[in-house]
Design an enzyme around this catalytic site. Structure first.
Site, PDB file in Angstrom:
ATOM      1  CG  LEU A 230      -1.812  -1.217   1.433  1.00  0.00           C
ATOM      2  CD1 LEU A 230      -2.565  -1.099   2.751  1.00  0.00           C
ATOM      3  CD2 LEU A 230      -2.783  -1.383   0.274  1.00  0.00           C
ATOM      4  CD  GLU A 231       3.825   5.131  -3.623  1.00  0.00           C
ATOM      5  OE1 GLU A 231       3.820   6.365  -3.833  1.00  0.00           O
ATOM      6  OE2 GLU A 231       4.190   4.294  -4.454  1.00  0.00           O
ATOM      7  CG  LEU A 232      -1.732   3.978   1.504  1.00  0.00           C
ATOM      8  CD1 LEU A 232      -2.368   3.651   2.838  1.00  0.00           C
ATOM      9  CD2 LEU A 232      -2.555   3.425   0.361  1.00  0.00           C
TER      10      LEU A 232
END
Length: 462
Positions: A230-232
């Site tokens: 997850l790159e948020l």
């Protein structure tokens, strides 16, 4: 009948294209094809897989003009800059292919008499890649290439703002001769994507997007024991020390703040400057900022295009207005950028001084062409403020003292620390983050780890 969606170009607000979302039956068929293709694809062998992936990258490079046009028309990046994404895509893809043999090699512990022991990386199975619109090729390739190289099959669900990008990826892999089912792109709505994540079909999900989107992905897979990258997003800081090359720092930080209209998860959104060089830095930063030419991104002379949509620009305008009302000083006259008009996606670059962390613009992700700049008295204050954030993707330190930069870097809660550069991704290094930036790793040898599962072999041979 399938649900239809339209893509509105930020260039002039007109409809760029329309597509149909995949039906439940089409999604099920794609899943079945992927699952049937996975074992034969893995058994093909790494060398053959790499060759086909490289051929797909060759296709995209050959079609770089079509790729650049898709980027410019769908999300507004100037056509003078869009071809650079093809260069970055090629760099990342070829690097990840070049290290695949080492990254996927067996891990052999010390010898033990009478036994053969090793650890082997095996593919996880079906990888769902959920890619955003802001760097539509670069973000997707981070997961697609290593996933396929490791022997997985991939389903690509791209942002509904950039369906043409998904179709170009599909055309590239089809042209490269990948077996049917190994790589498939699907236009999916949120409900069907959520249902797919909750099903037994997906073995890993690579998501790049908002914090809210990351929470939705995490919730969808919460009852399943699968991995997720997850790159948020971020609120990435820079610190300009007293010994910095002020002119170089200002020039590079302007680019880090406003390239892609600030729509970068690792773009610079807040800058802390030692009080001894604060005024000269501000003057140089504003001077360089005023050299931007905001306008229609299809014009080769434009180097600052619109934001992706007018609502995104309005969000940033509200942050700016609120900060100014709280005492921030705007250093760039919007009138110098005639294309910047309320109610449109076109927004001038904004530089705010006299900001504080009580202002939303210094704490809430802006994802637009605005940056706040604060004076600090020393390293300690800079580090405290840099860490005063819900995010932690990248941070940069501007100094001529490498030892000091390394020592300060150890105190910053972030995934990557730069010295004298920013807003850059080196495929040899792990791309990761902390706090609300998410979790997981892409790129580097470590990027292969989360796309494979370890199997231990413990064989008595004597």
């Amino acid at each position: 009948m399938s649900e239809r969606f339209s893509v509105v170009t930020p260039i002039d607000g007109s409809e760029l294209c329309s597509r149909e979302y995949a039906s439940s039956a089409e999604i099920a068929t794609a899943v079945q094809a992927a699952q049937a293709a996975q074992a034969p694809w893995f058994e093909l062998g790494l060398a053959a897989r790499k060759a086909k992936i490289a051929a797909a990258i060759d296709w995209l490079v050959t079609h770089k003009d079509e790729v650049a046009a898709a980027i410019t028309h769908s999300m507004g990046r100037p056509i003078s800059q869009s071809p650079g994404e093809v260069k970055g895509l090629e760099e990342r893809a070829r690097y990840m292919l070049s290290i695949a043999d080492a990254a996927l090699a067996d891990i052999v512990p010390e010898e033990k008499a009478g036994f053969k022991r090793f650890l082997r990386r095996e593919p996880v199975g079906l990888v769902l890649v959920m890619a955003p619109w802001n760097y539509p090729f670069l973000t997707a390739v981070n997961a697609i290439v290593p996933a396929l190289a490791a022997g997985n099959v991939v389903l690509l669900k791209h942002s509904s703002q950039t369906p043409q990008v998904a179709e170009l990826f599909q055309a590239a892999f089809d042209a490269a001769g990948l077996p049917a089912g190994v790589f498939q792109s699907l236009h999916m709505n949120h409900a069907d994507t959520d249902a797919l994540l909750q099903s037994d079909a997906v073995d890993f999900v690579a998501f790049t997007g908002s914090v809210n989107g990351g929470h939705q992905v995490q919730a969808a897979i919460s009852k399943r024991f699968i991995g997720a990258g997850l790159e948020l997003g971020g609120k990435d800081p820079a610190y300009v020390r007293a010994d910095a090359d002020v002119a170089s720092a200002a020039e590079n930080l302007v680019d880090g703040s406003f390239f892609n209209s600030g729509q970068s998860c690792c773009g610079i959104e807040r800058i802390y400057v030692h009080e001894s060089v604060y005024e000269p830095f501000l003057q140089e930063f504003v001077r360089v900022t005023k050299q931007y030419r905001l306008g229609n991104p299809t014009d080769a002379n434009t180097n600052l295009g619109p934001m992706v949509r007018s609502s995104a620009a309005d969000f940033v305008r509200a942050q700016i207005a609120e900060a100014v009302a709280q005492g921030a000083k705007s250093l760039v006259d919007e009138a110098e950028f005639p294309a910047s008009q309320a109610g449109t996606a076109y927004l001038a670059p904004h530089v705010l001084a006299d900001v504080t962390h009580d202002m939303r613009v210094m704490r809430e992700e802006s994802f637009g062409p605005v940056v706040g700049i604060m004076a600090v008295k020393d390293d300690a204050e800079a580090i405290r403020l840099m860490n005063d954030s819900d995010y932690g993707l990248t941070a940069s330190i501007w100094t001529q003292d490498a030892a000091a930069a390394e020592a300060l870097a150890a105190k910053i809660a972030t995934g990557t620390v730069f010295m004298n550069r920013c807003d850059y991704l080196d495929p040899a290094l792990a791309w990761t983050g902390v706090k609300d930036t998410g979790h997981g790793i892409s790129l580097s040898e470590l990027g292969y780890a989360q796309l494979t599962r370890i199997k231990s072999y413990h064989l008595r041979v004597a």
